[in-house]
Design a protein around this motif. Structure first.
Motif, PDB file in Angstrom:
ATOM      1  N   ARG A 162     -45.675 -64.012  34.913  1.00  0.00           N
ATOM      2  CA  ARG A 162     -46.880 -64.135  35.725  1.00  0.00           C
ATOM      3  C   ARG A 162     -47.133 -62.854  36.488  1.00  0.00           C
ATOM      4  NH1 ARG A 162     -45.422 -69.347  35.847  1.00  0.00           N
ATOM      5  NH2 ARG A 162     -43.722 -68.917  37.273  1.00  0.00           N
ATOM      6  N   GLU A 163     -48.371 -62.423  36.455  1.00  0.00           N
ATOM      7  CA  GLU A 163     -48.721 -61.220  37.196  1.00  0.00           C
ATOM      8  C   GLU A 163     -50.185 -61.297  37.571  1.00  0.00           C
ATOM      9  OE1 GLU A 163     -48.026 -57.599  35.062  1.00  0.00           O
ATOM     10  OE2 GLU A 163     -49.444 -56.492  36.296  1.00  0.00           O
ATOM     11  N   GLU A 164     -50.452 -61.215  38.866  1.00  0.00           N
ATOM     12  CA  GLU A 164     -51.839 -61.207  39.318  1.00  0.00           C
ATOM     13  C   GLU A 164     -52.044 -60.038  40.260  1.00  0.00           C
ATOM     14  OE1 GLU A 164     -53.283 -64.943  40.949  1.00  0.00           O
ATOM     15  OE2 GLU A 164     -51.984 -65.971  39.513  1.00  0.00           O
ATOM     16  N   PRO A 165     -52.791 -59.027  39.820  1.00  0.00           N
ATOM     17  CA  PRO A 165     -53.034 -57.900  40.712  1.00  0.00           C
ATOM     18  C   PRO A 165     -53.776 -58.364  41.965  1.00  0.00           C
ATOM     19  CG  PRO A 165     -53.802 -57.440  38.475  1.00  0.00           C
ATOM     20  CD  PRO A 165     -53.459 -58.886  38.525  1.00  0.00           C
ATOM     21  N   ALA A 166     -53.417 -57.784  43.119  1.00  0.00           N
ATOM     22  CA  ALA A 166     -54.035 -58.202  44.368  1.00  0.00           C
ATOM     23  C   ALA A 166     -55.466 -57.679  44.480  1.00  0.00           C
ATOM     24  CB  ALA A 166     -53.211 -57.704  45.550  1.00  0.00           C
ATOM     25  N   PHE A 167     -55.748 -56.577  43.791  1.00  0.00           N
ATOM     26  CA  PHE A 167     -57.077 -55.978  43.887  1.00  0.00           C
ATOM     27  C   PHE A 167     -57.600 -55.728  42.478  1.00  0.00           C
ATOM     28  CE2 PHE A 167     -54.576 -54.535  47.537  1.00  0.00           C
ATOM     29  CZ  PHE A 167     -55.313 -55.142  48.546  1.00  0.00           C
ATOM     30  N   PRO A 168     -58.910 -55.699  42.308  1.00  0.00           N
ATOM     31  CA  PRO A 168     -59.460 -55.455  40.975  1.00  0.00           C
ATOM     32  C   PRO A 168     -59.047 -54.075  40.458  1.00  0.00           C
ATOM     33  CG  PRO A 168     -61.192 -56.097  42.528  1.00  0.00           C
ATOM     34  CD  PRO A 168     -59.958 -55.868  43.318  1.00  0.00           C
ATOM     35  N   LEU A 169     -58.639 -54.047  39.190  1.00  0.00           N
ATOM     36  CA  LEU A 169     -58.251 -52.791  38.551  1.00  0.00           C
ATOM     37  C   LEU A 169     -59.002 -52.713  37.232  1.00  0.00           C
ATOM     38  CD1 LEU A 169     -54.360 -52.916  38.574  1.00  0.00           C
ATOM     39  CD2 LEU A 169     -55.768 -51.246  39.764  1.00  0.00           C
ATOM     40  N   SER A 170     -59.292 -51.512  36.772  1.00  0.00           N
ATOM     41  CA  SER A 170     -59.836 -51.411  35.427  1.00  0.00           C
ATOM     42  C   SER A 170     -58.663 -51.421  34.450  1.00  0.00           C
ATOM     43  CB  SER A 170     -60.652 -50.131  35.270  1.00  0.00           C
ATOM     44  OG  SER A 170     -59.787 -49.016  35.212  1.00  0.00           O
ATOM     45  N   VAL A 171     -58.960 -51.765  33.204  1.00  0.00           N
ATOM     46  CA  VAL A 171     -57.920 -51.765  32.173  1.00  0.00           C
ATOM     47  C   VAL A 171     -57.277 -50.384  32.080  1.00  0.00           C
ATOM     48  CG1 VAL A 171     -57.589 -51.850  29.667  1.00  0.00           C
ATOM     49  CG2 VAL A 171     -58.874 -53.655  30.837  1.00  0.00           C
ATOM     50  N   HIS A 172     -58.117 -49.362  32.171  1.00  0.00           N
ATOM     51  CA  HIS A 172     -57.599 -48.007  32.081  1.00  0.00           C
ATOM     52  C   HIS A 172     -56.615 -47.717  33.220  1.00  0.00           C
ATOM     53  CE1 HIS A 172     -58.118 -43.488  32.119  1.00  0.00           C
ATOM     54  NE2 HIS A 172     -57.691 -43.755  30.904  1.00  0.00           N
ATOM     55  N   GLU A 173     -56.998 -48.103  34.439  1.00  0.00           N
ATOM     56  CA  GLU A 173     -56.099 -47.891  35.582  1.00  0.00           C
ATOM     57  C   GLU A 173     -54.796 -48.666  35.394  1.00  0.00           C
ATOM     58  OE1 GLU A 173     -59.362 -47.262  39.206  1.00  0.00           O
ATOM     59  OE2 GLU A 173     -58.727 -49.270  38.645  1.00  0.00           O
ATOM     60  N   ALA A 174     -54.914 -49.887  34.886  1.00  0.00           N
ATOM     61  CA  ALA A 174     -53.717 -50.715  34.702  1.00  0.00           C
ATOM     62  C   ALA A 174     -52.765 -50.063  33.703  1.00  0.00           C
ATOM     63  CB  ALA A 174     -54.104 -52.120  34.243  1.00  0.00           C
ATOM     64  N   VAL A 175     -53.298 -49.566  32.596  1.00  0.00           N
ATOM     65  CA  VAL A 175     -52.425 -48.973  31.576  1.00  0.00           C
ATOM     66  C   VAL A 175     -51.844 -47.649  32.073  1.00  0.00           C
ATOM     67  CG1 VAL A 175     -52.344 -48.063  29.220  1.00  0.00           C
ATOM     68  CG2 VAL A 175     -53.598 -50.169  29.696  1.00  0.00           C
ATOM     69  N   ARG A 176     -52.637 -46.921  32.860  1.00  0.00           N
ATOM     70  CA  ARG A 176     -52.120 -45.666  33.428  1.00  0.00           C
ATOM     71  C   ARG A 176     -50.854 -45.900  34.263  1.00  0.00           C
ATOM     72  NH1 ARG A 176     -55.546 -41.171  34.565  1.00  0.00           N
ATOM     73  NH2 ARG A 176     -54.798 -41.173  36.692  1.00  0.00           N
ATOM     74  N   MET A 177     -50.752 -47.093  34.857  1.00  0.00           N
ATOM     75  CA  MET A 177     -49.578 -47.368  35.694  1.00  0.00           C
ATOM     76  C   MET A 177     -48.284 -47.334  34.882  1.00  0.00           C
ATOM     77  SD  MET A 177     -50.759 -50.109  38.516  1.00  0.00           S
ATOM     78  CE  MET A 177     -52.285 -49.877  39.416  1.00  0.00           C
ATOM     79  N   GLY A 178     -48.413 -47.506  33.574  1.00  0.00           N
ATOM     80  CA  GLY A 178     -47.240 -47.366  32.718  1.00  0.00           C
ATOM     81  C   GLY A 178     -46.646 -45.963  32.766  1.00  0.00           C
ATOM     82  N   ARG A 179     -47.443 -44.993  33.190  1.00  0.00           N
ATOM     83  CA  ARG A 179     -46.951 -43.612  33.224  1.00  0.00           C
ATOM     84  C   ARG A 179     -46.309 -43.242  34.544  1.00  0.00           C
ATOM     85  NH1 ARG A 179     -45.457 -41.903  28.909  1.00  0.00           N
ATOM     86  NH2 ARG A 179     -45.414 -39.780  29.697  1.00  0.00           N
ATOM     87  N   TYR A 180     -46.458 -44.099  35.556  1.00  0.00           N
ATOM     88  CA  TYR A 180     -46.047 -43.681  36.893  1.00  0.00           C
ATOM     89  C   TYR A 180     -44.577 -43.253  36.956  1.00  0.00           C
ATOM     90  CZ  TYR A 180     -50.459 -45.113  39.087  1.00  0.00           C
ATOM     91  OH  TYR A 180     -51.772 -45.223  39.486  1.00  0.00           O
ATOM     92  N   ALA A 181     -43.733 -43.906  36.154  1.00  0.00           N
ATOM     93  CA  ALA A 181     -42.306 -43.556  36.209  1.00  0.00           C
ATOM     94  C   ALA A 181     -42.037 -42.196  35.558  1.00  0.00           C
ATOM     95  CB  ALA A 181     -41.478 -44.647  35.542  1.00  0.00           C
ATOM     96  N   HIS A 182     -43.046 -41.651  34.881  1.00  0.00           N
ATOM     97  CA  HIS A 182     -42.860 -40.349  34.241  1.00  0.00           C
ATOM     98  C   HIS A 182     -43.411 -39.208  35.087  1.00  0.00           C
ATOM     99  CE1 HIS A 182     -41.655 -41.699  30.133  1.00  0.00           C
ATOM    100  NE2 HIS A 182     -42.261 -42.801  30.521  1.00  0.00           N
ATOM    101  N   LEU A 183     -44.187 -39.526  36.129  1.00  0.00           N
ATOM    102  CA  LEU A 183     -44.877 -38.470  36.875  1.00  0.00           C
ATOM    103  C   LEU A 183     -43.929 -37.751  37.828  1.00  0.00           C
ATOM    104  CD1 LEU A 183     -48.131 -40.453  37.787  1.00  0.00           C
ATOM    105  CD2 LEU A 183     -47.721 -38.980  35.808  1.00  0.00           C
ATOM    106  N   GLY A 184     -44.290 -36.513  38.153  1.00  0.00           N
ATOM    107  CA  GLY A 184     -43.505 -35.750  39.122  1.00  0.00           C
ATOM    108  C   GLY A 184     -43.766 -36.254  40.539  1.00  0.00           C
ATOM    109  N   SER A 185     -43.162 -35.576  41.526  1.00  0.00           N
ATOM    110  CA  SER A 185     -43.219 -36.118  42.885  1.00  0.00           C
ATOM    111  C   SER A 185     -44.636 -36.050  43.465  1.00  0.00           C
ATOM    112  CB  SER A 185     -42.241 -35.383  43.798  1.00  0.00           C
ATOM    113  OG  SER A 185     -42.483 -33.997  43.729  1.00  0.00           O
ATOM    114  N   LEU A 186     -45.502 -35.196  42.909  1.00  0.00           N
ATOM    115  CA  LEU A 186     -46.867 -35.156  43.410  1.00  0.00           C
ATOM    116  C   LEU A 186     -47.763 -36.158  42.693  1.00  0.00           C
ATOM    117  CD1 LEU A 186     -47.383 -31.346  44.052  1.00  0.00           C
ATOM    118  CD2 LEU A 186     -46.874 -33.157  45.684  1.00  0.00           C
ATOM    119  N   GLY A 187     -47.203 -36.793  41.657  1.00  0.00           N
ATOM    120  CA  GLY A 187     -47.943 -37.875  41.014  1.00  0.00           C
ATOM    121  C   GLY A 187     -49.114 -37.438  40.154  1.00  0.00           C
ATOM    122  N   ALA A 188     -49.114 -36.188  39.692  1.00  0.00           N
ATOM    123  CA  ALA A 188     -50.239 -35.719  38.875  1.00  0.00           C
ATOM    124  C   ALA A 188     -50.021 -36.077  37.408  1.00  0.00           C
ATOM    125  CB  ALA A 188     -50.395 -34.210  39.031  1.00  0.00           C
ATOM    126  N   PHE A 189     -51.123 -36.462  36.730  1.00  0.00           N
ATOM    127  CA  PHE A 189     -51.064 -36.744  35.301  1.00  0.00           C
ATOM    128  C   PHE A 189     -51.141 -35.435  34.519  1.00  0.00           C
ATOM    129  CE2 PHE A 189     -51.583 -41.217  33.858  1.00  0.00           C
ATOM    130  CZ  PHE A 189     -51.304 -41.810  35.068  1.00  0.00           C
TER     131      PHE A 189
END
Lengths: 330, 265
Positions: free
Chosen positions: B89-116
């Motif tokens: 079960r997963e319910e985002p607290a705020f509306p997200l676009s599909v693109h934003e949601a999938v981008r979150m899969g990359r967060y563990a790969h980003l550097g400390s400044l969080g740039a894509f």
């Protein structure tokens, strides 16, 4: 991609709003100075009284209002992600009440000057957060956000009531003006309070911004956030700590001002989406703008009498809160 | 050689203050290029086992290792780069676009400044394409159907570029086509991309057809484990699900049919 495009106009709009409100606020005040005189005061090309009014009263006041407004708005955005509820802000979650009680206790007990008040306020905010959190955890480990907000309001109200008692009984003359503390005011703004606030707020604001990606994850829920790479327990502690520190610094220099942290992030969310990388800085700027305007209204609407700025923010915030409650519960 | 990713050895778990183990001495492994299905009735401990495998819970006895290291010692970021997880079960607290949601899969790969970086954008694009959710990229996730939201979450897990997928009932509430699509996608990721997959499912017949191995949990213990044909016998299924069944062989794969009362002798 989506992150950089389209936002330029909005950022430029916010930038213009920041400059415009700052200028307007500098020209408004009980000393009825013509614009030309204010300008000469700013540049130092005026008589000493005018220069002092502009440089040592109005300028730090506008700057402090901007910084506190921005900080409360950014805090509100973070707290909303933390409790996964759009109705959270430092005031509603009881942080402000706890910080306020800490601040007036510090002053009443003579625990040092301007620089140590925020530290005692921080202690008050942290204790408030812990109590609110404890109250909200019902039935094992499940955090019910509705109960959390209820607990926040109750703890906040209790803190404010105790503040009133401390102030009424305190021998320290400088905190007798209960109204200004409990409803917030920038009438005490000085370059010292700007420095105090700056020193205490810069690092926590930086930390919050650096954590923007983790805050995104947290708003998905704790379990998904954990599996997407967030160390959830440590992150939550850190965020509550930073939000407490920022609320404490705000309350120590300007008393309790509600609703800015609630209303501003929502405005940004509607226009800009929910990614904290843009939400946090945009909420900071808009919160600053709103607070500078609210303060300008507070000191000019009934000049030479001054309204507490919290009255003005509540006039905007309470209807907005009701609107949000309706949307959230329907 | 396909590497062993998850390994539980006599893993036992008991919630603090309870007097009964939720899991008792469970042995479990999943390696690359292997689809392991975890089946069992409600409350048999499937989700708890996943949480142990992912280091979200620490076994009260026995051990759980990921790539040889105790699971609970893994840093969450490093683990998110190794394993993509779709929780129940997963319910985002705020509306997200599909693109934003999938981008979150990359967060563990980003550097400390969080740039894509370019590689991050590429991974997001590939994941969206792989799960056929590109046309949805600008939709709010709140407006998606159950099947679309599941595919988006699998896409997010793929954006993590993981070596393992862990899916907890990924096809609950999906209709047949979407359910088949999820299983097809996972099977393809396992057999052509070499991922390890652990899938919890109530759909024993589908698990039998897609899984390389099946682990059957019953009341916190492994009742049977191995190839579907060895595991899904009439005895095991009747005992575990506490209902009479017939087991047929369909193209060499066991398929079970729960019997109506009137079917029974």
């Amino acid at each position: 991609m989506k992150e950089s495009g389209g936002g330029v106009v909005r950022w430029a709009g916010l930038g213009v709003a920041v400059v415009a409100t700052a200028v307007v606020a500098l020209f408004v005040g009980p000393a009825d100075l013509p614009p030309a005189a204010v300008w000469r005061g700013l540049t130092g090309d005026a008589d000493p009284t005018v220069t002092a009014i502009v440089r040592d009263l109005r300028l730090p006041r506008v700057l402090l209002a901007f910084l506190v407004g921005g900080t409360l708005a950014a805090c509100g955005a973070v707290l909303q992600a933390l409790v996964r509820n759009p109705l959270a802000d430092p005031y509603l979650l009881g942080l402000s009440g706890g910080a306020g009680l800490g601040a007036v206790l510090a002053i009443a007990l003579g625990l040092g000057g301007a620089w140590s008040v925020p530290l005692v306020a921080l202690l008050g905010a942290v204790i408030a957060v812990i109590i609110v959190y404890r109250l909200a955890i019902v039935a094992g480990n499940v955090l019910d956000t509705r109960v959390l907000l209820l607990a926040g309001v109750v703890v906040g109200a209790f803190g404010i009531a105790l503040m009133g008692a401390v102030m009424a009984l305190s021998p320290a003359a400088e905190i007798r003006n209960t109204l200004l503390w409990i409803l917030g005011s920038f009438s005490g703004a000085s370059w010292q309070s700007v420095s105090v606030f700056g020193v205490y707020a810069v690092a926590p604001l930086g930390v919050l911004f650096l954590l923007n990606r983790s805050i995104d994850l947290l708003s998905l829920g704790e379990e998904p956030a954990q599996f997407l790479g967030a160390d959830v327990e440590a992150l939550k502690r850190l965020l509550y700590g930073m939000a407490s520190a920022l609320t404490a610094a705000s309350v120590a220099v300007s008393g309790i001002i509600g609703f800015v942290g609630l209303v501003v992030p929502h405005g940004i969310r509607l226009a800009w989406g929910h990614t904290h990388r843009t939400l946090l800085p945009a909420a900071f700027l808009l919160g600053g703008v709103l607070m500078v305007l609210a303060d300008a209204v507070a000191r000019s609407a009934f000049a030479p009498l001054e309204l507490p700025v919290g009255v003005v923010t509540a006039l905007i915030g309470v209807p907005a809160f009701l609107f949000l409650v309706r949307r959230w519960t329907s | 050689m396909d590497q062993l990713i998850f390994a539980a050895e006599r893993a036992t778990y008991r919630f603090a203050g309870h007097d009964r183990d939720v899991l008792r001495a469970v042995d479990f492994t999943a390696r690359e290029s292997e689809l392991v299905a975890l089946v069992g009735p409600n409350g048999s401990g499937k989700t708890t086992l996943l949480r142990l495998l992912l280091g979200a819970l620490r076994p009260t006895a026995g051990s759980v290792r990921i790539l040889g290291r105790p699971a609970a010692e893994w840093n969450r970021r490093a683990l998110a780069r190794l394993a993509g997880v779709v929780v129940q079960r997963e319910e985002p607290a705020f509306p997200l676009s599909v693109h934003e949601a999938v981008r979150m899969g990359r967060y563990a790969h980003l550097g400390s400044l969080g740039a894509f970086r370019a590689a991050d954008h590429d991974a997001v694009r590939r994941a969206l394409a792989r799960c056929d959710v590109e046309p949805l990229a600008n939709r709010w996730v709140g407006t998606l159907s159950g099947g679309e939201w599941q595919r988006v979450r699998v896409a997010r897990a793929l954006a993590q570029e993981p070596r393992a997928l862990v899916l907890d009932e990924p096809t609950a509430n999906l209709d047949i086509r979407h359910e088949m699509e999820v299983f097809e996608l996972v099977a393809e990721l396992v057999h052509s991309d070499g991922l390890a997959a652990v899938v919890v499912s109530h759909h024993v017949n589908l698990a039998a057809r897609y899984a390389d191995r099946i682990v059957v949990l019953e009341a916190g213990e492994v009742r049977a484990a191995g190839r579907p044909v060895d595991v899904l016998t009439k005895d095991v299924l009747e005992q575990v699900f506490d209902w009479p069944v017939d087991v047929l062989a369909w193209r060499g794969v066991p398929q079970f049919i729960p019997l109506k009362r009137s079917d029974q002798p």
